[in-house]
Scaffold this motif. Structure first.
Motif, mmCIF file in Angstrom:
data_model
loop_
_atom_site.group_PDB
_atom_site.id
_atom_site.type_symbol
_atom_site.label_atom_id
_atom_site.label_comp_id
_atom_site.label_asym_id
_atom_site.label_seq_id
_atom_site.Cartn_x
_atom_site.Cartn_y
_atom_site.Cartn_z
ATOM 1 N N ASN A 203 -61.146 -36.402 12.199
ATOM 2 C CA ASN A 203 -61.451 -35.009 12.532
ATOM 3 C C ASN A 203 -60.148 -34.250 12.692
ATOM 4 O OD1 ASN A 203 -63.125 -32.787 13.099
ATOM 5 N ND2 ASN A 203 -62.886 -33.101 15.296
ATOM 6 N N LEU A 282 -71.705 -36.563 14.266
ATOM 7 C CA LEU A 282 -71.884 -35.152 14.606
ATOM 8 C C LEU A 282 -71.374 -34.875 16.015
ATOM 9 C CD1 LEU A 282 -75.439 -34.532 13.101
ATOM 10 C CD2 LEU A 282 -73.244 -33.660 12.231
ATOM 11 N N ASP A 283 -71.556 -35.833 16.910
ATOM 12 C CA ASP A 283 -71.076 -35.662 18.277
ATOM 13 C C ASP A 283 -69.556 -35.754 18.351
ATOM 14 O OD1 ASP A 283 -70.996 -35.552 21.123
ATOM 15 O OD2 ASP A 283 -70.953 -37.735 21.203
ATOM 16 N N GLY A 286 -67.608 -33.067 16.498
ATOM 17 C CA GLY A 286 -67.758 -31.754 17.094
ATOM 18 C C GLY A 286 -66.914 -31.546 18.335
ATOM 19 N N ARG A 287 -66.274 -32.609 18.822
ATOM 20 C CA ARG A 287 -65.430 -32.478 20.010
ATOM 21 C C ARG A 287 -64.070 -31.896 19.633
ATOM 22 N NH1 ARG A 287 -66.394 -38.541 22.575
ATOM 23 N NH2 ARG A 287 -68.693 -38.430 22.676
#
Length: 316
Positions: A203, A282-283, A286-287
């Protein structure tokens, strides 16, 4: 077979990859996943020797990724892989075997074996006249003409129908089973979950989770329970001739059991639900990620932008 230590890749004032480290062993499929722009393709191209790291080291089969000798030990499949459409599958693969200096008799046997394994028909038809699935199979066969120990596959099933996709994924699994090292990227996380031994979630250029799917699920996911009862209890809903409530712990399951018994019923069934890789992705993705991908002119990470290196088997 693959060793990546502190990989950083900077384009101007933008850090595409920030300090990634991981290793992939022979016979292992290692998945790299992340949202668009997370640094997946930059990571894979760095391992394939197509990009020079701004910082860090990348070694493949004991050599630096950019060592000319590494290319004989590596097969690379980019997400977009246009072919020479006036060639047939056989002539195309022989052309690349010649680029790798594979003797003709060895190349012919290797090509036919790969095409047999991939169940590729119409081997003497123009590539411009075959389906996308067949073209993808030819591109995979191209990555194997030099019999590499390490395979770097970026979206190998990109744009394929479900039947061809399943075939390609099974073929990748067989390659790892034969002892080859596979670095693998895919947007479809079900494919990743079904095929990869270990996974790294990227990410904003940073690896934010890494390990087996089971270990990632244990650290970042959650386990819940669907409790089916013969009588309604607080929070439950109808499910055929039963009632169901979802809870997050075994203590809560016991509480449901007690409430059902108090109402003159019982627990008929309990089903465990674990987070899928997609839910975890997704969790985690998304951070917020620490730090910025922007590099100031005074930063020690700011370096001139290196040109992308050409590689055998990649056409523009």
């Amino acid at each position: 077979m693959i060793r990546v230590e502190g990989l950083r890749k900077v384009y101007g004032d933008f850090a595409a990859v920030q300090g990634s480290s991981f290793a992939v062993e022979p016979g292992e499929i290692f998945g790299v996943v992340g949202p668009n722009g997370a640094g997946k393709t930059t990571t894979l191209k760095s391992v394939a020797g197509l990009l020079e790291p701004t910082d860090g080291t990348v070694r493949v089969a004991g050599r630096p990724a950019d060592d000319p000798g590494t290319r004989t030990a590596l097969g690379f499949l980019p997400e977009e892989s246009p072919l020479y459409e006036d060639m047939t599958a056989r002539s195309y693969l022989r052309f690349f075997a010649d680029l790798y200096d594979v003797p003709r008799d060895v190349a012919d046997g290797r090509i036919e074996s790969a095409l047999d394994d991939l169940e590729l028909d119409h081997r003497d038809r123009r590539l411009g006249d075959v389906s996308k699935g067949m073209k993808r199979k030819v591109a995979i066969a191209r990555s194997l003409v030099n019999d590499p120990d390490v395979l770097v596959y970026d979206e190998p099933a990109s744009g394929l129908d479900p039947l061809t996709t399943n075939y390609v994924l099974e073929f990748v699994r067989e390659l790892a089973g034969s002892g080859k090292t596979v670095l693998f990227s895919a947007h479809n996380l079900h494919h990743v979950e079904s095929i990869c031994d270990r996974v790294a979630i990227l990410n904003e250029g940073v690896i934010v989770a890494r390990g087996t799917v089971e270990s990632i699920r244990a650290e970042y996911g959650e386990t819940t329970y669907r409790v089916f009862t013969t009588v309604p209890v607080e929070g439950s809903g109808p499910d055929g001739d039963r009632h169901v409530v979802r809870v997050g712990s075994m203590d809560a399951v016991e509480s449901v059991r007690e409430r059902a018994a108090a109402a003159g019923g019982e627990v008929a069934d309990i089903r465990t639900l674990e987070s899928t890789l997609e839910e975890i992705f997704l969790d985690v993705a998304g951070r917020p990620t620490p730090g910025s991908r922007r590099v100031t002119p005074d930063s020690e990470a700011a370096r001139p932008v290196e040109a992308e290196r050409p590689a055998l088997g990649v056409e523009e």
